[in-house]
Write a protein that holds these residues in place. Structure first.
Motif, mmCIF file in Angstrom:
data_model
loop_
_atom_site.group_PDB
_atom_site.id
_atom_site.type_symbol
_atom_site.label_atom_id
_atom_site.label_comp_id
_atom_site.label_asym_id
_atom_site.label_seq_id
_atom_site.Cartn_x
_atom_site.Cartn_y
_atom_site.Cartn_z
ATOM 1 N N UNK A 10 20.369 46.285 37.869
ATOM 2 C CA UNK A 10 21.097 47.352 37.301
ATOM 3 C C UNK A 10 21.267 48.263 38.653
ATOM 4 N N UNK A 11 22.411 48.711 39.172
ATOM 5 C CA UNK A 11 22.801 49.351 40.183
ATOM 6 C C UNK A 11 23.379 50.976 39.704
ATOM 7 N N UNK A 47 21.532 50.575 28.209
ATOM 8 C CA UNK A 47 21.045 48.968 28.926
ATOM 9 C C UNK A 47 20.407 48.473 27.714
ATOM 10 N N UNK A 48 20.350 47.095 27.864
ATOM 11 C CA UNK A 48 19.631 46.097 27.065
ATOM 12 C C UNK A 48 18.752 45.447 28.105
ATOM 13 N N UNK A 94 14.211 45.620 24.312
ATOM 14 C CA UNK A 94 14.067 46.920 24.527
ATOM 15 C C UNK A 94 15.622 47.511 24.902
ATOM 16 N N UNK A 95 16.003 48.479 24.192
ATOM 17 C CA UNK A 95 17.572 49.013 24.207
ATOM 18 C C UNK A 95 17.184 50.517 24.621
ATOM 19 N N UNK A 96 18.074 50.875 25.667
ATOM 20 C CA UNK A 96 18.312 52.251 26.177
ATOM 21 C C UNK A 96 19.766 52.577 25.590
ATOM 22 N N UNK A 115 27.177 49.112 38.155
ATOM 23 C CA UNK A 115 27.412 47.755 37.955
ATOM 24 C C UNK A 115 25.946 47.207 37.573
ATOM 25 N N UNK A 116 26.121 45.914 36.864
ATOM 26 C CA UNK A 116 24.876 45.063 36.139
ATOM 27 C C UNK A 116 25.230 43.775 36.838
ATOM 28 N N UNK A 117 24.389 43.379 37.664
ATOM 29 C CA UNK A 117 24.423 41.866 38.185
ATOM 30 C C UNK A 117 23.563 40.969 37.868
#
Length: 249
Positions: A199-200, A23-24, A3-5, A210-212
């Protein structure tokens, strides 16, 4: 199915809620969304599910817009959203009605077995504990074989012990099913334990801060505590920045 945003932005009147979210969501992974209150986490989830339309940007599955929020995208809410006059099996059957299926009873029996609810098929919601009610909601979501499950703080209404037990259930279920989920939560420990990626979002308007990545959601406790401390630092910075803006205003 990934899914892609892409570039998702939204506002309510003059209030900008989300700004340029991209986002992916990899297939077979749980992506947790965290951020300060009011940053647009639930709004983002509703737009992914088609319950609201963004002012800008799009949500794509295999390069095309998703066909709807119930199938193959399915919600699990914090308040269970069960019909009190329907049995467990009857609540699960809701998402299968009007689909022209040859044997919906077989699908219901299968999903109840997968979620350990077979013995409660004819029970009414009032006869169930909070954790079991949420298992029914998860079973209902799984019944349509969803490409993506959309989970909006599904454990927040439960007491601490029940929350821990249901997290165990979700981990066990994911290990068997390898489902894809977007999981909104305020609870950082919950996000670290369940998520493959966190995802923050920033304070409103919510943007990706940030993406952790968490390679092993069931990893060593020390590593989980380190990630949680890092997330808390990000959240604390956003809260302090929001307070400073209020003072400046």
């Amino acid at each position: 199915m990934d899914l892609r945003i892409e570039g998702l932005s939204h506002r309510y009147g003059d209030t900008e809620v989300l700004r340029d979210i991209s986002l992916e969501i990899p297939a077979g992974r749980i992506v947790c969304i965290v951020g300060p209150s009011g940053c647009g986490k639930s709004t983002l989830l509703r737009m992914v599910g088609g319950l609201e339309q963004p002012h800008a940007g799009q949500v794509l599955q295999m390069g095309a817009p998703p066909p709807g929020c119930l199938n193959p995208l399915t919600f699990v809410f914090q308040d269970f959203a069960l019909l009190p006059w329907r049995s467990v099996a009857g609540n699960v059957s809701l998402v299968l009605e009007d689909h022209g299926l040859d044997d919906p009873d077989a699908i219901i029996a299968d999903v109840l077995e997968r979620t350990r609810l077979t013995d409660f098929a004819q029970a009414l919601p009032k006869q169930l504990s909070g954790g079991m009610k949420q298992r029914v909601a998860i079973a209902r979501a799984l019944a349509v074989n969803p490409a993506v499950m959309l989970m909006d703080e599904p454990l927040s209404a439960l007491d601490a012990q029940t929350r821990e037990l249901l997290m165990d259930d979700l981990i066990e279920l994911w290990q068997r099913e390898q489902f894809t989920a977007i999981y909104v939560t305020h609870n950082l420990a919950e996000a670290v334990r369940l998520g493959h990626q966190i995802v923050v979002l920033s304070r409103r308007p919510g943007a990706v801060r940030e993406i952790v990545d968490i390679p092993d959601p069931l990893g060593a406790r020390g590593a989980m505590e380190d990630v949680q401390a890092h997330l808390w630092g990000l959240m604390r910075d956003e809260a302090r920045a929001a307070d400073a803006e209020l003072l400046d205003g």
